[in-house]
Enzyme design. Structure first.
Site, PDB file in Angstrom:
ATOM      1  N   ASP A 148      26.959  13.341   3.959  1.00  0.00           N
ATOM      2  CA  ASP A 148      25.994  13.351   2.868  1.00  0.00           C
ATOM      3  C   ASP A 148      26.513  12.275   1.932  1.00  0.00           C
ATOM      4  O   ASP A 148      27.541  12.483   1.259  1.00  0.00           O
ATOM      5  CB  ASP A 148      25.950  14.711   2.163  1.00  0.00           C
ATOM      6  CG  ASP A 148      24.880  14.728   1.093  1.00  0.00           C
ATOM      7  OD1 ASP A 148      24.778  13.737   0.348  1.00  0.00           O
ATOM      8  OD2 ASP A 148      24.132  15.703   0.995  1.00  0.00           O
ATOM      9  N   HIS A 149      25.854  11.122   1.889  1.00  0.00           N
ATOM     10  CA  HIS A 149      26.491   9.996   1.215  1.00  0.00           C
ATOM     11  C   HIS A 149      26.664  10.222  -0.292  1.00  0.00           C
ATOM     12  O   HIS A 149      27.446   9.546  -0.935  1.00  0.00           O
ATOM     13  CB  HIS A 149      25.775   8.668   1.532  1.00  0.00           C
ATOM     14  CG  HIS A 149      24.500   8.449   0.786  1.00  0.00           C
ATOM     15  ND1 HIS A 149      23.303   8.996   1.167  1.00  0.00           N
ATOM     16  CD2 HIS A 149      24.232   7.734  -0.318  1.00  0.00           C
ATOM     17  CE1 HIS A 149      22.366   8.623   0.316  1.00  0.00           C
ATOM     18  NE2 HIS A 149      22.893   7.851  -0.594  1.00  0.00           N
ATOM     19  N   HIS A 203      21.343  16.025  -0.891  1.00  0.00           N
ATOM     20  CA  HIS A 203      22.048  15.319  -1.959  1.00  0.00           C
ATOM     21  C   HIS A 203      22.121  16.106  -3.277  1.00  0.00           C
ATOM     22  O   HIS A 203      23.183  16.261  -3.862  1.00  0.00           O
ATOM     23  CB  HIS A 203      21.380  13.969  -2.247  1.00  0.00           C
ATOM     24  CG  HIS A 203      21.214  13.099  -1.025  1.00  0.00           C
ATOM     25  ND1 HIS A 203      22.138  13.068  -0.014  1.00  0.00           N
ATOM     26  CD2 HIS A 203      20.240  12.225  -0.665  1.00  0.00           C
ATOM     27  CE1 HIS A 203      21.742  12.196   0.908  1.00  0.00           C
ATOM     28  NE2 HIS A 203      20.589  11.685   0.546  1.00  0.00           N
TER      29      HIS A 203
HETATM   30  C1  BG6 Z   1      18.548   8.816   1.353  1.00  0.00           C
HETATM   31  C2  BG6 Z   1      17.082   9.125   1.348  1.00  0.00           C
HETATM   32  O1  BG6 Z   1      19.264   9.826   1.978  1.00  0.00           O
HETATM   33  O2  BG6 Z   1      18.980   8.708  -0.007  1.00  0.00           O
HETATM   34  C3  BG6 Z   1      16.315   8.043   0.633  1.00  0.00           C
HETATM   35  O3  BG6 Z   1      16.624   9.218   2.697  1.00  0.00           O
HETATM   36  C4  BG6 Z   1      16.832   7.869  -0.765  1.00  0.00           C
HETATM   37  O4  BG6 Z   1      14.927   8.336   0.582  1.00  0.00           O
HETATM   38  C5  BG6 Z   1      18.344   7.675  -0.729  1.00  0.00           C
HETATM   39  O5  BG6 Z   1      16.222   6.731  -1.321  1.00  0.00           O
HETATM   40  C6  BG6 Z   1      18.907   7.682  -2.131  1.00  0.00           C
HETATM   41  O6  BG6 Z   1      20.240   7.286  -2.084  1.00  0.00           O
HETATM   42  P1  BG6 Z   1      20.879   6.500  -3.301  1.00  0.00           P
HETATM   43  O7  BG6 Z   1      22.312   6.365  -2.926  1.00  0.00           O
HETATM   44  O8  BG6 Z   1      20.167   5.191  -3.383  1.00  0.00           O
HETATM   45  O9  BG6 Z   1      20.644   7.347  -4.489  1.00  0.00           O
END
Ligand code: BG6
Ligand code: NDP
Length: 498
Positions: A180-181, A243
């Protein structure tokens, strides 16, 4: 300093967007920071036809677009890239892959440590591990074998449980790293340090002193070319289930006894299991779903969601979610958590706002100043604390002032991006920042009533692209509460609804 094991990184889905845009640039950055082991090979795997050289050329071209890139280092790094075409759905083709890995291990003197990264469509998340195991590539007899799985981990609770069952046939939980980044973001991790390394916040971090908490994950972009994926997902699955619930876990969890994978993840799962199940009343009154409509912003025409490529023109997929939710435990009982996320808002901002309660008796003015702690996850990463000051001059009038920390003011510090940090952790074998199976299930369990509710007829509110979403979301709040506006609303001259 820990010496890293030499290893092979095998990326399935190597011809795809994630590999090119995120994974290879992250590995290059780690290489530049001398964070990769002395001997390593990155083997791209997908069905497309590339030679090692044409694969290198494609990936390097992307990194070269950065004008500050160190070309000599990039050339050296590219020698670590290899490509093997197979169809990952066909089990017999894994013999070729196995042979290729073994030959590179011999050539580069790498022991049998392999990281398999699944950057493919989710339909292959159970197929690839099974096929690897059919060729004994899951066995840890001569070295470690790790499996990294991208989101989405399942489509709902049932499919997430099924996916785990399938993975456990051939891999142990210890071998599985669910990405989960958001957990790789420095500012998300910093919430733990902010809370548990400072004695000034934690005593106030509970229902006695906190009035309510806001979590915003706003994006100004639309869904771009990802209509096919997004329309089957929607904001609930795309952002909240993973997230933003992970962010809430960081805000709300109890302190772990020590920082290690088990202790941390035990606390995360405990708080996620305390999310108060949503009732029919909550679905009707504490949830607002929306979809962006066409508008004009600063002279630019923005399409409606239904006009985006790959989206049916009668789609009822939500691009906006606002939700009022609670955590049923000793610390948080009765404190509302307001969560919102959307595409096509006025700006990109992810932040957590802790609203502390007002003083019990207004000594200085009828309306005491707000005490807020704003944790800016991105962009402009930092922390802002607001409090009241005596307005200089006669009398005892107050005004709100702030103390503001920006990461960009830290000298000589480079923040690792989420993928850099997480890839480094997998190579080190540290699963602390990866989602454990029970946590993923707890998140699905919480959102499942919303997914079921969406199968019936439900209210979907339109909001003009470039605005803060449907007005109905204001009604979620209790008296004196409202969304913080992270940037000025667009003015009438900036924006007009079409
Ligand atoms: C991804 C989603 O996991 O996270 C995207 O699939 C979203 O739709 C993105 O834009 C958001 O990540 P960050 O790091 O740009 O907030
Ligand atoms: P792409 O569509 O760009 O790439 C998919 C890859 O999988 C390609 O390499 C393709 O290669 C391969 N592939 C596609 N279909 C099949 C099939 N039927 N059988 C075998 N291989 C197939 O996707 P992304 O790179 O964007 O995403 C990959 C995964 O990562 C997805 O699960 C996505 O949800 C996840 N993800 C992506 C993010 C991103 O920013 N892109 C962010 C977070 C998660 P070939 O056709 O050559 O075999």
């Amino acid at each position: 300093m820990l010496t890293l094991d030499n290893n092979c990184i095998v990326i399935f889905g190597a011809s795809g967007d994630l590999t090119q845009r995120m994974l290879i640039p992250a590995l290059f950055k780690l290489y530049m920071l001398k964070e990769l082991p002395t001997s390593f090979a990155i083997i791209g795997v997908s069905r497309s036809d590339y030679s090692d050289q044409s694969f290198r050329d494609k990936l390097i071209k992307h990194i070269e677009s950065d004008p500050d890139v160190d070309q000599a280092a990039l050339d050296k790094f590219s020698k670590h890239l290899f490509y093997q075409a197979i169809d990952p759905a066909k089990v017999d083709q894994y013999a070729v892959l196995k042979e290729r890995i073994e030959s590179l291990e011999t050539q580069l003197e790498i022991p049998s440590n392999t990281l398999f990264y699944l950057a493919t469509p989710p339909s292959l998340y159970s197929v690839i591990p099974k096929n690897l195991a059919a060729h004994g590539m899951n066995k840890e007899d001569n070295g470690w074998k790790r499996l990294v799985i991208e989101k989405p981990f399942g489509y709902d609770l049932e499919s997430a449980i099924e996916l785990d069952k399938s993975l456990y046939k051939d891999f142990t939980e210890k071998q599985i790293y669910r990405i989960d980044h958001y957990l790789g973001k420095e500012t998300v991790q910093n919430m733990l340090v902010l809370r548990f390394a400072n004695s000034i916040f934690e005593p106030l971090w509970n229902a006695k002193y906190i009035d309510y908490i806001e979590v915003t994950g706003a994006e100004d972009l639309g869904i771009g070319t990802r209509g096919g994926y997004y329309d089957n997902s929607g904001a609930m699955r795309d952002m909240i289930q993973n997230h933003l619930l992970q962010v809430i876990a960081m805000v709300a969890m109890e302190p772990p006894a020590v920082i290690n994978a088990d202790s941390m993840r035990d606390e995360v799962v405990k708080v996620l299991q305390c999310l108060k199940p949503l009732t029919d009343h909550d679905l009707k009154h504490n949830l607002v779903l929306g979809q962006y409509t066409k508008s004009h912003v600063r002279g630019k025409c923005l399409s409606s969601y239904r006009e985006e490529e790959g989206v049916p023109n009668d789609s009822r997929t939500e691009t906006y979610v606002a939700l009022k939710m609670f955590i049923k435990n000793w610390r948080w009982d009765g404190v509302p958590f307001y969560v919102r996320t959307a595409k096509r808002m006025p700006t990109r901002v992810t932040e957590v706002v802790i609203h502390f309660k007002k003083t019990p008796h207004p000594v200085f003015s009828a309306n005491p100043p707000d005490n807020k702690l704003i944790i800016r996850i991105q962009p402009d990463e930092g922390t802002l604390l607001t409090f009241g000051l005596k307005k200089p001059g006669s009398g005892f009038n107050t005004e709100e002032v702030s103390m503001d920390f920006h990461y960009k003011n830290l000298k000589n510090t480079q923040l690792l991006t989420a993928y850099e940090r997480l890839l480094l952790d997998v190579v080190k074998g540290d699963a602390t920042l990866f989602s454990r199976s029970d946590a993923v299930h707890a998140c699905w369990q919480f959102v499942q009533p919303i997914l079921d509710y969406k199968k019936q007829s439900f209210d979907l509110y339109g909001y003009a692209a470039g605005t803060w979403g449907p007005i109905e979301a204001e009604a979620l709040f209790e008296k004196d509460q409202t969304w913080r506006s992270p940037c000025k609303n667009l003015t009438d001259t900036d924006y007009c609804e079409l």
